[in-house]
Design an enzyme around this catalytic site. Sequence first.
Site, short mmCIF file in Angstrom:
data_model
loop_
_atom_site.label_atom_id
_atom_site.label_comp_id
_atom_site.label_asym_id
_atom_site.label_seq_id
_atom_site.Cartn_x
_atom_site.Cartn_y
_atom_site.Cartn_z
N PHE A 59 0.82 -1.21 0.00
CA PHE A 59 0.00 0.00 0.00
C PHE A 59 0.86 1.27 0.00
O PHE A 59 0.39 2.32 -0.42
CB PHE A 59 -0.95 0.03 1.19
CG PHE A 59 -2.11 -0.91 1.06
CD1 PHE A 59 -2.86 -0.97 -0.10
CD2 PHE A 59 -2.46 -1.75 2.11
CE1 PHE A 59 -3.95 -1.84 -0.22
CE2 PHE A 59 -3.54 -2.61 2.00
CZ PHE A 59 -4.28 -2.66 0.83
N GLY A 118 2.73 4.06 -1.14
CA GLY A 118 2.95 4.68 -2.44
C GLY A 118 2.06 4.20 -3.55
O GLY A 118 2.14 4.67 -4.67
N HIS A 119 1.20 3.23 -3.28
CA HIS A 119 0.30 2.72 -4.32
C HIS A 119 -1.02 3.47 -4.21
O HIS A 119 -1.91 3.08 -3.46
CB HIS A 119 0.11 1.21 -4.17
CG HIS A 119 -0.40 0.55 -5.41
ND1 HIS A 119 -1.68 0.09 -5.53
CD2 HIS A 119 0.19 0.29 -6.59
CE1 HIS A 119 -1.86 -0.43 -6.73
NE2 HIS A 119 -0.73 -0.32 -7.40
N TYR A 120 -1.14 4.54 -4.95
CA TYR A 120 -2.29 5.45 -4.92
C TYR A 120 -2.47 6.07 -3.53
O TYR A 120 -3.42 5.74 -2.82
CB TYR A 120 -3.57 4.75 -5.39
CG TYR A 120 -3.48 4.20 -6.77
CD1 TYR A 120 -3.40 5.06 -7.87
CD2 TYR A 120 -3.43 2.84 -6.99
CE1 TYR A 120 -3.29 4.56 -9.15
CE2 TYR A 120 -3.33 2.33 -8.28
CZ TYR A 120 -3.26 3.20 -9.34
OH TYR A 120 -3.15 2.70 -10.60
N ILE A 168 -5.00 0.93 -3.13
CA ILE A 168 -5.61 -0.24 -3.76
C ILE A 168 -4.62 -1.40 -3.68
O ILE A 168 -3.44 -1.23 -3.96
CB ILE A 168 -5.97 0.04 -5.23
CG1 ILE A 168 -7.03 1.13 -5.33
CG2 ILE A 168 -6.45 -1.23 -5.93
CD1 ILE A 168 -7.32 1.57 -6.75
#
Length: 132
Positions: free
Chosen positions: A39, A41-43, A48
């Site tokens: 999670f 840095g992932h959006y 997501i």
Amino acid sequence: MISPVLADRRVVREPGPDASTGKWSARFSVEITEDEPVFAGHYPNSPIFPGVCVLECVQGAAESAPPPGAGRLEPAAVESARFLSAVRPGDVLEIDLTWVPRGTDWRCNAKVETARGQAASVRLRYRNGATT
């Protein structure tokens, strides 16, 4: 094998023959918590769970519930993967597996759901490896 997913699988329905079809099946549950490293840095502000991590959860479940008499199964292919809705922190993946023989190979069909409905549909192919 090193996995990018920290979450553990929990058996909801023990591997065994499905009452209606007779095919080998099982059900697993995987809680996706916000401390999953993927999670970061992932959006940001709308994290997501990546599809490849959903595949990892399915593969781990499949390999912990192989059909009887299949021998040592080796992953051969991801035949199909359809991601139908986002998986977010706090979701619980419900993974339903069904094994189907395909000649000397096996196909594992998986349906993945969250409380919001179907999240993914996956077909994995496994090849019989050498038995020991």
